[in-house]
Design an enzyme around this catalytic site. Structure first.
Site, short mmCIF file in Angstrom:
data_model
loop_
_atom_site.label_atom_id
_atom_site.label_comp_id
_atom_site.label_asym_id
_atom_site.label_seq_id
_atom_site.Cartn_x
_atom_site.Cartn_y
_atom_site.Cartn_z
N LYS A 174 0.90 -1.24 0.02
CA LYS A 174 0.06 -0.01 -0.03
C LYS A 174 0.94 1.45 -0.09
O LYS A 174 1.38 1.55 0.98
CB LYS A 174 -0.95 -0.06 1.10
CG LYS A 174 -1.98 0.84 1.10
CD LYS A 174 -2.15 2.24 0.84
CE LYS A 174 -2.08 2.95 2.03
NZ LYS A 174 -1.61 4.41 1.23
N GLU A 249 9.15 2.45 10.70
CA GLU A 249 10.56 3.51 10.57
C GLU A 249 9.55 4.94 10.57
O GLU A 249 8.90 5.16 9.86
CB GLU A 249 11.15 3.52 9.38
CG GLU A 249 12.47 3.69 9.51
CD GLU A 249 12.77 5.38 9.44
OE1 GLU A 249 13.26 5.61 10.49
OE2 GLU A 249 12.55 5.97 8.47
N CYS A 283 13.69 11.38 6.13
CA CYS A 283 13.87 11.23 7.36
C CYS A 283 15.09 11.37 8.17
O CYS A 283 15.27 11.57 9.30
CB CYS A 283 13.22 9.77 7.90
SG CYS A 283 13.56 8.51 6.61
N GLU A 384 8.93 17.34 14.09
CA GLU A 384 9.69 16.99 12.61
C GLU A 384 8.86 17.89 11.59
O GLU A 384 7.73 18.08 11.59
CB GLU A 384 9.32 15.59 12.12
CG GLU A 384 10.08 15.34 10.85
CD GLU A 384 9.91 13.72 10.47
OE1 GLU A 384 8.77 13.11 10.73
OE2 GLU A 384 11.14 13.22 10.09
P1 ADP Z 1 2.96 11.00 5.79
O1 ADP Z 1 2.92 12.21 6.77
O2 ADP Z 1 4.38 10.91 5.57
O3 ADP Z 1 2.19 11.22 4.83
P2 ADP Z 1 1.62 9.03 7.10
O4 ADP Z 1 1.72 8.26 8.25
O5 ADP Z 1 0.24 9.78 6.97
O6 ADP Z 1 2.87 10.01 6.80
O7 ADP Z 1 1.49 8.02 5.61
C1 ADP Z 1 2.47 7.16 5.50
C2 ADP Z 1 1.88 5.84 4.93
O8 ADP Z 1 0.87 5.42 5.78
C3 ADP Z 1 0.87 6.02 3.61
O9 ADP Z 1 0.94 5.28 2.33
C4 ADP Z 1 -0.49 6.37 4.13
O10 ADP Z 1 -1.65 6.34 3.19
C5 ADP Z 1 -0.52 5.13 5.10
N1 ADP Z 1 -1.52 5.56 6.21
C6 ADP Z 1 -1.84 6.75 6.85
N2 ADP Z 1 -2.96 6.67 7.74
C7 ADP Z 1 -3.05 5.18 8.02
C8 ADP Z 1 -3.79 4.22 8.75
N3 ADP Z 1 -4.70 4.83 9.47
N4 ADP Z 1 -3.50 2.96 8.51
C9 ADP Z 1 -2.68 2.48 7.68
N5 ADP Z 1 -2.16 3.28 6.96
C10 ADP Z 1 -2.28 4.68 6.68
#
Ligand code: ADP
Length: 492
Positions: A174, A249, A283, A384
């Site tokens: 994903k 990470e 990061c 961050e």
């Molecule tokens: P960023 O701020 O780098 O976008 P996120 O943590 O929001 O960081 O996103 C990193 C990944 O996690 C993306 O692929 C995002 O779609 C996914 N993601 C965000 N929220 C969820 C969740 N509740 N459960 C699983 N995956 C998620």
């Protein structure tokens, strides 16, 4: 216009979702690259089931055979690297040189993992009993969910998918919704490398919907995640309830300590590279320069000069040194932190606003920004930001520098600039980060060297290098008794 499709059970399938989002070039928002359908929870479940059904066969395939597919993928990636680098720059915004670097790293990682398939060894262990021995074998988990961010949309998926496959798992991948084109291309190359159907599945869409669905599916035995601390901790909590394995990470707030005896030009060059390279969207980016008072004025003068010299623009132009923020959300977030820095009383020396100029009006460009006299408790020293912003914290000596450097919830990487060997080794001993650098930027890593952090940055086994397969395998211990007799007494 390309509409990106999911890859489920060996087929490229259009999502039935009515929800969609454009894939926008962040250097020019008039350039719409394609459309991402925000897949349904049902589609995510179908992908997990496909991976589940493919697992038995995958587990029974010898590791070197699985490794051959990853080796083929590495060759296909090599052939496609220029195409993918251009696609990466157009979709994520980093400069072409940075994209090419990311492709090189990805190829190295795939080659390394392919090689590891020939030594997925356990150990034989001497028993306390005669005519007995014990050994260990490494086994895959089953279905693993790989959830990735947009900032290294090729390298991070590759450094998760390649070891997951070599270990014999099946995968539901994903990627971030912001970078679907590169994700699709990676999966196409794995398909072309000969992966059996169902072994690698791709579902595009929202984290809060399909990411959530995949991560919480009972058939998913392990989750490897890279992204925000907030999401990572949530996944960790959720997975704990069903005993699923988790590797996260997450954020960083990486410090560099600059001591008075250092080669100041080298320090400035490296810190500018670490803070403004990849537009600060790494990061491992340098976000805190902790500088001894005696040289702070000179350091600040030189780093501001560097920041002002940066050529900002479309990453596709080879003259560009710094591309845009990846999207509007990140762009606004960075501008918000600039306001916070000012309001909290830090001294802004340069940058601080949207970058203007020829060909910049339609992109999410921000000027490289330096804040001086930042206090350790200010938000720009603690949170961050993920943008081209450097906070300079002035300290009186090495001990104060260490206190300030370790005053963070995060612990990914760090660096020191000095030529004093005693202080280098004290720094290495005392710094609370998973990786550290001496007289070089906080950024950068190599395919065969472990990567990851401590504190709120990292959970679970380290990625890449000698530890790359640790997360993706379970250890089984086997006791063999070849006496042919009933055992007398017990082992304790
Ligand atoms: P960023 O701020 O780098 O976008 P996120 O943590 O929001 O960081 O996103 C990193 C990944 O996690 C993306 O692929 C995002 O779609 C996914 N993601 C965000 N929220 C969820 C969740 N509740 N459960 C699983 N995956 C998620």
């Amino acid at each position: 216009m390309t509409i990106y499709r999911n890859f489920i059970n060996g087929e490229w399938l259009a999502s039935s979702s009515s929800q969609a989002a454009p894939n926008i070039n962040p250097a020019n928002t008039n350039d719409i690259i394609g459309t991402i359908k925000l897949s349904t929870r049902e589609e995510a479940r179908t992908a997990v089931i496909a991976a589940h059904d493919a697992f038995k066969n995958c587990k029974n395939t010898p590791a070197p055979t699985r490794g051959k597919i990853v080796a083929k993928f590495a060759r296909l990636l090599e052939d496609d690297k220029e195409n993918l680098a251009q696609m990466l720059t157009r979709e994520e915004g980093k400069t072409l040189a940075e994209s090419r670097g990311e492709l090189l790293r990805s190829i190295n990682v795939a080659e390394f993992c392919a090689g590891e398939s020939r030594r997925l060894n356990g150990e034989t262990i001497q028993s306390e009993l005669a005519a007995n021995f014990a050994y260990t074998i490494k086994e895959p988990h089953g279905v693993v969910a790989l959830i990735t961010p947009w900032n290294f949309p090729v390298a991070i998926p590759v450094w998760k998918i390649a070891p997951a496959l070599v270990a014999g798992n099946t995968v539901v991948f994903k990627p971030a919704e912001t970078t679907p084109a590169t994700a699709v291309r990676i999966v196409e190359l794995f398909e072309a490398a000969g992966l059996p159907k169902g072994v690698l599945n791709l579902v595009l869409g929202k984290g809060s919907e399909i990411g959530d669905e995949i991560a919480n599916h009972p058939a998913v035995k392990a989750i490897s995640f890279t992204g925000s601390t907030e999401t990572g901790i949530k996944l960790y909590e959720q997975a704990a309830k069903r005993g699923a394995k988790v590797q996260c990470e997450m954020g960083g707030k990486n410090p560099v300590v600059v001591l008075a005896d250092c080669d100041l030009d080298l320090a400035v060059e490296s810190i500018a590279n670490g803070a403004f390279g990849s537009t600060g969207q790494r990061c491992t980016a340098t976000s805190r320069a902790i500088v001894i008072d005696k040289i702070a004025d000179e350091f600040v003068r030189k780093i501001v000069e560097k920041a002002k010299e940066m050529r900002i623009g479309d990453g596709a132009d080879t003259a560009t040194e710094m591309g845009p923020m990846v999207d509007e959300k990140q762009f606004k977030n960075v501008l918000k932190y600039i306001d916070i820095g000012r309001e909290d009383g830090a001294e802004m020396l340069c940058g601080g606003k949207r970058a203007s100029g020829e060909n910049l009006e339609n992109g999410y460009f921000v000027e490289p920004t330096v804040f001086d006299r930042v206090m350790p408790d200010m938000r720009i020293a603690q949170e961050e930001i993920f943008g081209p912003i450097l906070s300079v914290l002035r300290v009186k000596d090495f001990d104060e520098a260490m206190t300030v450097a370790n005053d963070s919830n995060y612990g990914l990487t760090s660096s020191i600039f000095t030529n004093d060997p005693n202080l280098i080794f004290r720094f290495v001993d005392e710094i609370e980060t998973g990786m550290t650098h001496v007289n070089s930027p906080t950024t950068g890593g190599e395919a065969h060297i472990p990567f990851g952090g401590v504190k709120m940055t990292g959970i679970g086994a380290r990625e890449q290098g000698s530890t790359a397969l640790d997360f993706y395998t379970e250890l089984k211990v086997v006791y063999v008794d070849y006496t042919g007799r009933r055992r007398e007494g017990n082992l304790y």
